[in-house]
Design a protein around this motif. Structure first.
Motif, mmCIF file in Angstrom:
data_model
loop_
_atom_site.group_PDB
_atom_site.id
_atom_site.type_symbol
_atom_site.label_atom_id
_atom_site.label_comp_id
_atom_site.label_asym_id
_atom_site.label_seq_id
_atom_site.Cartn_x
_atom_site.Cartn_y
_atom_site.Cartn_z
ATOM 1 N N LEU A 49 43.549 28.815 -0.415
ATOM 2 C CA LEU A 49 43.987 28.164 0.575
ATOM 3 C C LEU A 49 45.135 28.988 1.503
ATOM 4 C CD1 LEU A 49 46.188 24.845 -0.865
ATOM 5 C CD2 LEU A 49 43.901 24.442 0.696
ATOM 6 N N ALA A 50 45.367 30.093 1.561
ATOM 7 C CA ALA A 50 46.180 30.928 1.734
ATOM 8 C C ALA A 50 44.855 31.864 2.642
ATOM 9 C CB ALA A 50 47.048 31.691 1.004
ATOM 10 N N ARG A 51 44.078 31.920 2.582
ATOM 11 C CA ARG A 51 43.155 33.188 2.860
ATOM 12 C C ARG A 51 42.896 31.791 3.707
ATOM 13 N NH1 ARG A 51 40.692 37.534 4.501
ATOM 14 N NH2 ARG A 51 38.225 37.815 4.583
ATOM 15 N N ALA A 294 38.359 17.233 5.691
ATOM 16 C CA ALA A 294 39.295 16.873 6.643
ATOM 17 C C ALA A 294 40.805 17.646 5.460
ATOM 18 C CB ALA A 294 39.659 15.363 6.592
ATOM 19 N N ALA A 295 40.417 17.729 4.439
ATOM 20 C CA ALA A 295 41.100 17.993 3.111
ATOM 21 C C ALA A 295 40.999 19.532 2.860
ATOM 22 C CB ALA A 295 41.149 17.355 1.584
ATOM 23 N N ASN A 296 41.873 20.177 2.376
ATOM 24 C CA ASN A 296 41.565 21.929 1.491
ATOM 25 C C ASN A 296 40.306 21.720 0.814
ATOM 26 O OD1 ASN A 296 42.541 23.356 4.044
ATOM 27 N ND2 ASN A 296 44.528 22.573 3.257
ATOM 28 N N MET A 297 39.556 22.596 0.920
ATOM 29 C CA MET A 297 38.731 23.126 -0.533
ATOM 30 C C MET A 297 37.974 21.621 -1.395
ATOM 31 S SD MET A 297 40.214 26.986 -1.407
ATOM 32 C CE MET A 297 41.791 25.863 -2.462
ATOM 33 N N PRO A 298 38.020 20.857 -0.746
ATOM 34 C CA PRO A 298 37.843 19.437 -1.329
ATOM 35 C C PRO A 298 35.908 19.762 -1.543
ATOM 36 C CG PRO A 298 37.023 18.870 0.861
ATOM 37 C CD PRO A 298 37.546 20.543 1.474
ATOM 38 N N PRO A 316 33.187 22.540 7.617
ATOM 39 C CA PRO A 316 33.779 23.258 6.470
ATOM 40 C C PRO A 316 35.238 22.683 7.280
ATOM 41 C CG PRO A 316 32.838 25.147 7.699
ATOM 42 C CD PRO A 316 32.530 23.041 8.107
ATOM 43 N N ASP A 317 36.181 22.988 6.636
ATOM 44 C CA ASP A 317 37.021 22.500 6.266
ATOM 45 C C ASP A 317 38.448 24.017 7.382
ATOM 46 O OD1 ASP A 317 37.894 24.838 4.851
ATOM 47 O OD2 ASP A 317 38.473 24.522 3.355
ATOM 48 N N VAL A 318 38.161 24.951 7.815
ATOM 49 C CA VAL A 318 38.308 25.952 8.413
ATOM 50 C C VAL A 318 37.898 26.122 9.236
ATOM 51 C CG1 VAL A 318 38.154 27.560 6.379
ATOM 52 C CG2 VAL A 318 36.751 27.602 8.380
#
Length: 394
Positions: A49-51, A294-298, A316-318
Motif C-alpha cells: 500500500l505504501a508503494r 475503489a479499494a486498495n489492491m483488491p 487500477p487502484d493507484v
C-alpha cells in the motif's frame, strides 16, 4: 523494486496486537498515506500500500500546481475496528508513532477507520493534526489549515465532502472508460462490494450519472435488484461501518450470499472494501467488462492476468481511488477552496485527464491499465526527486 525508506512493526503491550508503518519514499522530507485497521493486516500488505501511495502521488504531479507531491507511506493495525478494544489500540499506536507523525508521516482515514475517529485519537495523543508534518511546506499555514477545516465541514445531501470526493474520482474513472468505449451511461449496470465511505459515494455519483446499481455487498451479505437498487435509501440506512439496515429494503430487493456480487449480471464491478478480494477462483465468476478498484489492491496479480486475457479491463487502484488523497492536498496547498462544486469539478477534470492518459498508454503499449499507470509514475518519480529532493530544505 527498491526497498522502502522505513519499515517497522509495533506490538501493543496490552493486547499483543501488532501495528505497522512503512514509508516507501520521502519528498522534501514528507510522505503521505492513510491508516487502516482490519483483522489480519500484515506488514507485507502495508508495504504494498505504501508503494501504491508513492505511485498515486507521482500520477497527480502537475509542475504548474501549488500541490507538490509527497512521498508514499501507509499505516496498518491488525484488529477488527468493531472490537471494543479497537479505539484504545488506535490511541496507543498513534502514541508510539507520534515522532513520525510530527516529523514526516501525514495520514488520515483508510479501511476500517473514519476521519472523525482518527482526529479524535490524534487529539488525545496530543498531536496538532494528522497532517502536521506537511505544515512547514505551506506558504501560509494558518490559512491552509483553516481552508482544510472548512472543507471538512462541508456536507452535500447529508454526506461530508471528504467522503464524497473519493467516490467522485472512482465514478469519473468509470465514466471515462465507458465514454472511450462509446457505451451509454443509461442502462449500464454496476455491482459494488463495500458500501462505506468510498463505495457509498461511488454508488451515488454513478447513479446520478445515469448508471444502475444492481448489487451492493456489505458485511451482512449482498443486496441485489436487477431493476436497480434505491441507492439514496440504502445510504440513509447505513451504519458507521457501511452495513445496510435490511429493514430499508424494498419488496423487489433480494438478499443473497456474501460473494454474490462477483457473478452479478453487470457491466462494471467496483470492489470498494478489502484487499485481495478477487483471486484466481473469484475471477472466473466475473461477467463484467470493467473492474474499477475503489479499494486498495483488491485484485491479485494472477487474477488480473487471467481477466485481461479474456477482455476484462481492471482500472487500477493507484489511479481510480487516488482522488481522496489528491483532494486533501489540492485543498491544503490552495489549488482549490472549501467548496463542493469546485472540488467536484477539479476532481472530475483531473481524474478524467489521468484515466485518459493511462488508457491511451495501455492501448499504445499493448499492456494492462495498471502496467501503463506504473510506467507513467516511474517516469515522473525521478523528475519529482530531481526537482524537490528527498529531504526538507530548511
Amino acid at each position: 523494486m527498491t526497498s522502502p525508506f522505513l519499515s517497522l512493526t509495533w506490538t501493543d503491550h496490552l493486547t499483543g496486537r501488532q501495528g505497522f508503518l512503512v514509508v516507501d519514499r520521502l519528498v522534501r522530507g514528507v510522505c503521505s498515506g492513510g491508516l487502516r485497521m482490519r483483522p489480519g493486516c500484515t506488514l507485507e500488505e502495508v508495504t504494498g500500500l505504501a508503494r501504491g501511495m508513492s505511485l498515486k502521488e507521482a500520477l497527480h504531479y502537475d509542475p504548474e500546481a501549488r500541490y507538490v507531491p509527497l512521498g508514499g507511506a501507509k499505516g496498518g493495525i491488525d484488529c477488527d475496528p468493531r472490537d471494543p478494544q479497537a479505539y484504545g489500540l488506535l490511541v496507543r499506536y498513534l502514541r508510539a508513532m507520534r515522532p513520525y507523525v510530527e516529523s514526516c508521516w501525514t495520514t488520515g482515514e483508510d479501511l476500517g477507520l473514519t476521519q472523525e475517529l482518527v482526529d479524535r485519537a490524534v487529539a488525545e495523543v496530543g498531536l496538532v493534526s494528522c497532517v502536521q508534518a506537511v505544515h512547514p511546506l505551506l506558504d501560509d499555514e494558518d490559512a491552509a489549515r483553516a481552508r482544510l477545516a472548512a472543507a471538512f465541514a462541508v456536507e452535500v445531501d447529508g454526506i461530508g465532502l471528504d467522503e464524497l470526493v473519493g467516490g467522485c474520482g472512482v465514478a469519473e474513472s468509470v465514466l471515462t472508460a465507458l465514454d472511450r468505449a462509446k457505451v451509454a451511461h443509461a442502462g449500464t449496470r454496476v455491482a459494488l462490494q463495500g458500501f462505506g465511505t468510498m463505495g457509498g459515494a461511488t454508488a451515488r455519483f454513478l447513479t446520478r450519472a445515469g448508471l444502475t446499481v444492481v448489487a451492493v455487498a456489505d458485511v451482512k451479505g449482498t443486496v441485489a435488484n436487477p431493476a436497480g437498487l434505491d441507492v439514496e435509501s440504502l445510504l440513509a440506512a447505513r451504519d458507521a461501518h457501511g452495513a445496510v439496515d435490511r429493514g430499508a429494503l424494498r419488496p423487489g430487493d433480494r438478499e443473497l450470499p456474501d460473494d454474490a456480487w462477483l457473478s452479478t449480471e453487470a457491466e462494471v464491478l467496483v470492489p470498494a472494501a478489502v484487499s485481495y478480494a478477487i483471486g484466481v477462483e473469484e475471477q472466473g465468476r466475473i461477467r463484467a467488462r470493467w473492474i474499477a478498484e475503489a479499494a486498495n489492491m483488491p485484485v491479485v496479480a494472477e487474477a488480473e492476468a487471467l481477466l485481461h486475457a479474456r477482455g476484462v479491463s481492471v482500472l487500477p487502484d493507484v489511479v481510480v481511488n487516488s482522488g481522496t488523497n489528491a483532494w486533501w492536498w489540492w485543498t491544503l496547498f490552495g489549488d482549490i477552496g472549501a467548496d463542493a462544486e469546485e472540488a467536484f469539478a477539479h476532481t472530475r477534470r483531473s481524474m478524467r485527464s489521468l484515466v485518459e492518459r493511462v488508457l491511451t498508454r495501455a492501448e499504445a503499449d499493448g499492456t494492462t491499465p495498471r502496467a501503463a499507470a506504473h510506467a507513467i509514475a516511474r517516469q515522473r518519480l525521478p523528475v519529482i526527486t530531481d526537482r524537490f529532493g528527498t529531504h526538507r530544505r530548511d
